[in-house]
Design an enzyme around this catalytic site. Structure first.
Site, mmCIF file in Angstrom:
data_model
loop_
_atom_site.group_PDB
_atom_site.id
_atom_site.type_symbol
_atom_site.label_atom_id
_atom_site.label_comp_id
_atom_site.label_asym_id
_atom_site.label_seq_id
_atom_site.Cartn_x
_atom_site.Cartn_y
_atom_site.Cartn_z
ATOM 1 N N HIS A 75 0.832 -1.206 0.000
ATOM 2 C CA HIS A 75 0.000 0.000 0.000
ATOM 3 C C HIS A 75 0.869 1.261 0.000
ATOM 4 C CE1 HIS A 75 -2.829 2.993 1.877
ATOM 5 N NE2 HIS A 75 -3.590 2.500 0.909
ATOM 6 N N ASP A 121 -6.204 1.522 -2.112
ATOM 7 C CA ASP A 121 -6.899 1.276 -0.844
ATOM 8 C C ASP A 121 -7.694 -0.023 -0.884
ATOM 9 O OD1 ASP A 121 -5.821 3.649 0.003
ATOM 10 O OD2 ASP A 121 -7.700 4.765 -0.004
#
EC number: 3.1.1.4
Length: 147
Positions: A75, A121
């Site tokens: 991420h 996300d």
């Protein structure tokens, strides 16, 4: 309170919001938090995923210590690519998405900052849901284990 007072109070509030330059949409981190809540086990809160391992939370260094920490590592890199390659602002980028049938659907045209950040996300939140949470990896000594 008199109607005239309410009108003046409303005008003051609106002008203060405009002067503060507050964005009209919620910040992306709120969207990310909601995605995480949707995918993790019910007994956990999204806050338990901050300060986990070497990469979950602010910053990050070293080698991820487990699968969940790797989710955060990926991420972080996804956000980094969004900033460097696409000139996006991932932490404040708003986007549209839908939580449905245990998955997350991102809306928007491919290649736009909104879609890129949503996909970052989405991937991380789904990864969190698929990864084991190890209590001993919360608030580890990063100077010792993350070099």
């Amino acid at each position: 309170m008199y109607p005239a007072h309410l009108l003046i109070l409303s005008a003051v509030c609106v002008s203060l919001l405009g002067a503060a330059n507050i964005p009209p949409h919620p910040l992306n981190l709120i969207n990310f938090m909601n995605m995480i809540r949707y995918t993790i086990p019910c007994e956990k809160t999204w806050g338990e995923y901050t300060n986990y391992g070497c990469y979950c939370g602010a910053g990050g260094s070293g080698t991820p210590i487990d699968a969940l920490d790797r989710c955060c590592y990926v991420h972080d890199n996804c956000y980094g690519d969004a900033e460097k390659i696409h000139k996006c602002s991932p932490k404040t980028q708003s986007y549209s998405y839908k939580l449905t049938r245990r998955t997350i659907i991102c809306y928007g045209a491919a290649g736009t900052c909104a879609r890129i950040v949503c996909d970052c996300d989405r991937t991380a939140a789904l990864c969190f849901g698929d990864s084991e949470y190890i209590e001993g990896h919360k608030r580890i000594d990063t100077k010792r284990y993350c070099q």
